[in-house]
Each structure stands twice: as C-alpha cells, then as structure tokens.
Design a protein around this motif. Structure first.
Motif, PDB file in Angstrom:
ATOM      1  N   GLU A   1       0.827  -1.213   0.000  1.00  0.00           N
ATOM      2  CA  GLU A   1       0.000   0.000   0.000  1.00  0.00           C
ATOM      3  C   GLU A   1       0.860   1.261   0.000  1.00  0.00           C
ATOM      4  O   GLU A   1       0.511   2.258  -0.609  1.00  0.00           O
ATOM      5  CB  GLU A   1      -0.917   0.005   1.225  1.00  0.00           C
ATOM      6  CG  GLU A   1      -1.969  -1.086   1.195  1.00  0.00           C
ATOM      7  CD  GLU A   1      -2.769  -1.174   2.478  1.00  0.00           C
ATOM      8  OE1 GLU A   1      -2.687  -0.233   3.314  1.00  0.00           O
ATOM      9  OE2 GLU A   1      -3.478  -2.177   2.673  1.00  0.00           O
ATOM     10  N   ARG A   2       1.983   1.222   0.683  1.00  0.00           N
ATOM     11  CA  ARG A   2       2.812   2.404   0.882  1.00  0.00           C
ATOM     12  C   ARG A   2       3.709   2.721  -0.299  1.00  0.00           C
ATOM     13  O   ARG A   2       3.910   3.890  -0.633  1.00  0.00           O
ATOM     14  CB  ARG A   2       3.657   2.175   2.140  1.00  0.00           C
ATOM     15  CG  ARG A   2       4.252   3.400   2.761  1.00  0.00           C
ATOM     16  CD  ARG A   2       3.230   4.392   3.322  1.00  0.00           C
ATOM     17  NE  ARG A   2       2.611   4.029   4.551  1.00  0.00           N
ATOM     18  CZ  ARG A   2       3.164   4.074   5.750  1.00  0.00           C
ATOM     19  NH1 ARG A   2       4.394   4.470   5.906  1.00  0.00           N
ATOM     20  NH2 ARG A   2       2.479   3.738   6.809  1.00  0.00           N
ATOM     21  N   LEU A   3       4.296   1.711  -0.945  1.00  0.00           N
ATOM     22  CA  LEU A   3       5.261   1.970  -2.018  1.00  0.00           C
ATOM     23  C   LEU A   3       4.686   2.771  -3.190  1.00  0.00           C
ATOM     24  O   LEU A   3       5.350   3.686  -3.676  1.00  0.00           O
ATOM     25  CB  LEU A   3       5.899   0.666  -2.498  1.00  0.00           C
ATOM     26  CG  LEU A   3       6.854   0.022  -1.491  1.00  0.00           C
ATOM     27  CD1 LEU A   3       7.343  -1.329  -1.992  1.00  0.00           C
ATOM     28  CD2 LEU A   3       8.018   0.929  -1.161  1.00  0.00           C
ATOM     29  N   PRO A   4       3.463   2.487  -3.656  1.00  0.00           N
ATOM     30  CA  PRO A   4       2.925   3.312  -4.743  1.00  0.00           C
ATOM     31  C   PRO A   4       2.814   4.795  -4.374  1.00  0.00           C
ATOM     32  O   PRO A   4       2.958   5.659  -5.243  1.00  0.00           O
ATOM     33  CB  PRO A   4       1.547   2.702  -5.016  1.00  0.00           C
ATOM     34  CG  PRO A   4       1.676   1.287  -4.571  1.00  0.00           C
ATOM     35  CD  PRO A   4       2.582   1.347  -3.364  1.00  0.00           C
ATOM     36  N   LEU A   5       2.596   5.097  -3.100  1.00  0.00           N
ATOM     37  CA  LEU A   5       2.512   6.498  -2.672  1.00  0.00           C
ATOM     38  C   LEU A   5       3.834   7.227  -2.882  1.00  0.00           C
ATOM     39  O   LEU A   5       3.851   8.422  -3.190  1.00  0.00           O
ATOM     40  CB  LEU A   5       2.083   6.586  -1.206  1.00  0.00           C
ATOM     41  CG  LEU A   5       0.701   6.033  -0.883  1.00  0.00           C
ATOM     42  CD1 LEU A   5       0.438   6.077   0.618  1.00  0.00           C
ATOM     43  CD2 LEU A   5      -0.376   6.785  -1.649  1.00  0.00           C
ATOM     44  N   LEU A   6       4.940   6.512  -2.713  1.00  0.00           N
ATOM     45  CA  LEU A   6       6.248   7.137  -2.938  1.00  0.00           C
ATOM     46  C   LEU A   6       6.394   7.591  -4.382  1.00  0.00           C
ATOM     47  O   LEU A   6       6.957   8.647  -4.654  1.00  0.00           O
ATOM     48  CB  LEU A   6       7.373   6.167  -2.572  1.00  0.00           C
ATOM     49  CG  LEU A   6       7.481   5.793  -1.093  1.00  0.00           C
ATOM     50  CD1 LEU A   6       8.540   4.717  -0.895  1.00  0.00           C
ATOM     51  CD2 LEU A   6       7.783   7.013  -0.253  1.00  0.00           C
ATOM     52  N   PHE A   7       5.879   6.784  -5.313  1.00  0.00           N
ATOM     53  CA  PHE A   7       5.972   7.149  -6.722  1.00  0.00           C
ATOM     54  C   PHE A   7       4.984   8.262  -7.096  1.00  0.00           C
ATOM     55  O   PHE A   7       5.063   8.821  -8.173  1.00  0.00           O
ATOM     56  CB  PHE A   7       5.786   5.915  -7.605  1.00  0.00           C
ATOM     57  CG  PHE A   7       6.972   4.999  -7.548  1.00  0.00           C
ATOM     58  CD1 PHE A   7       8.124   5.287  -8.259  1.00  0.00           C
ATOM     59  CD2 PHE A   7       6.948   3.862  -6.771  1.00  0.00           C
ATOM     60  CE1 PHE A   7       9.229   4.464  -8.199  1.00  0.00           C
ATOM     61  CE2 PHE A   7       8.043   3.019  -6.702  1.00  0.00           C
ATOM     62  CZ  PHE A   7       9.194   3.323  -7.418  1.00  0.00           C
ATOM     63  N   GLN A   8       4.073   8.575  -6.177  1.00  0.00           N
ATOM     64  CA  GLN A   8       3.175   9.719  -6.348  1.00  0.00           C
ATOM     65  C   GLN A   8       3.730  10.946  -5.624  1.00  0.00           C
ATOM     66  O   GLN A   8       3.042  11.943  -5.450  1.00  0.00           O
ATOM     67  CB  GLN A   8       1.783   9.378  -5.801  1.00  0.00           C
ATOM     68  CG  GLN A   8       1.097   8.261  -6.539  1.00  0.00           C
ATOM     69  CD  GLN A   8      -0.171   7.791  -5.812  1.00  0.00           C
ATOM     70  OE1 GLN A   8      -0.696   8.462  -4.931  1.00  0.00           O
ATOM     71  NE2 GLN A   8      -0.655   6.626  -6.191  1.00  0.00           N
ATOM     72  N   SER A   9       4.977  10.850  -5.187  1.00  0.00           N
ATOM     73  CA  SER A   9       5.673  11.920  -4.443  1.00  0.00           C
ATOM     74  C   SER A   9       4.969  12.270  -3.130  1.00  0.00           C
ATOM     75  O   SER A   9       5.009  13.409  -2.668  1.00  0.00           O
ATOM     76  CB  SER A   9       5.840  13.173  -5.312  1.00  0.00           C
ATOM     77  OG  SER A   9       6.630  12.873  -6.439  1.00  0.00           O
TER      78      SER A   9
END
Length: 158
Positions: free
Chosen positions: A73-81
């Motif tokens: 759940e968390r990793l995609p948020l990193l790619f959304q800055s």
C-alpha cells in the motif's frame, strides 16, 4: 551494485539474498528496527554454506505478511511523491502525471521518505542475517533501491 542486496521475489513473501562477491570490507552494524514484527531469521551453517556455494539464498517469510501488505500500500505512494516523512528520496525515476505510465519505476533511498520502508531497510535483524551469511562482523546500509514494474510488466529499461 556493490555489497549486499535484497531483492523481492513474486508476492514479496520470499527474499533472495545475493552474495557480496565484489565487496572488500566488512561493515559495522548500525541498523535498528522501527517495526517490532520483523521475522527473526538467522542462517544455519547449512544455509551459510549454500549461500557461499550458490551466491544467493531464498528465505521464505523473511518479512511478515502483514508488513508486506502494508508495504504494498505504501510503495505506490512514494511514486506519487507522497513522502510520509516529508523528506525526498535521493533519486526518483518516475513521477505520476509526468512520466510514461508503462515504464519501470525506481527510487533510491526510499527509507528517508517513509518510516515503514525504513523499518525494513534498516532492520537490525536483516542486517545481522546478512552479516552472518557474508561472514562479516556486522552490516550497514549503503543504499536501498525500490524498483516497481507497472501492471503488464513495463517496458525494457535502457
């Protein structure tokens, strides 16, 4: 990559640990856990031998399923800055809305941007296991590297 690396396998439930064949010096242990639910893996003599012989070792369930699900759940948020700590990673090679949607993504040193990611990257238990497999007195992080392929596999890099 120089040193010791961890690479997630299908489903992120297994972890392949690569041999540090080109690493010349031991590292002092500086890692600590911020998450209390890490598995306590320590290699057996047979696993250490297998690692030396094969150059890798597959460890089932090194990271608990609950933590794997939280990371998914968390990793995609990193790619959304969206950086939970407010700190940018050292490198971010893909940004939602700016980059092509069907290419492989990469972030270097994501641990600086998210405490959950840091709890795995800086895990003292994983560091101890890595050091034991490599025959070092300890281990510390040089750099983490998150790679994410979009659904369908993504385009080739290069």
């Amino acid at each position: 990559m120089r040193g010791f690396g961890l690479a997630g396998l299908p489903g992120l439930r297994n972890v392949a640990i690569r041999s540090p064949s080109n690493c010349r010096r031991p590292f002092a242990s500086a890692a600590s856990d911020t998450a209390s639910n890490h598995a306590r893996f320590f290699p057996t003599t047979e696993q250490a031998r297998q690692f030396r012989d094969d150059g890798f070792l597959i460890v089932n369930n090194l990271i608990p399923l609950s933590l794997v699900q939280a990371l998914r759940e968390r990793l995609p948020l990193l790619f959304q800055s969206k950086f939970e700590t407010g700190h940018y990673p050292d490198e971010q090679h893909w940004r939602e809305g700016l980059s092509l949607p069907d290419v492989t993504r990469e972030i270097c040193n994501a641990w600086k941007s998210d405490r959950l990611v840091a709890s795995v990257v800086l895990s003292k238990h994983i560091a101890r296991a890595a050091a034991a497999l490599a025959g070092w007195p300890g281990a510390r992080i040089a750099q983490d590297d998150v790679w994410m392929k979009p659904p369908g596999g993504g385009k080739a890099i290069g």
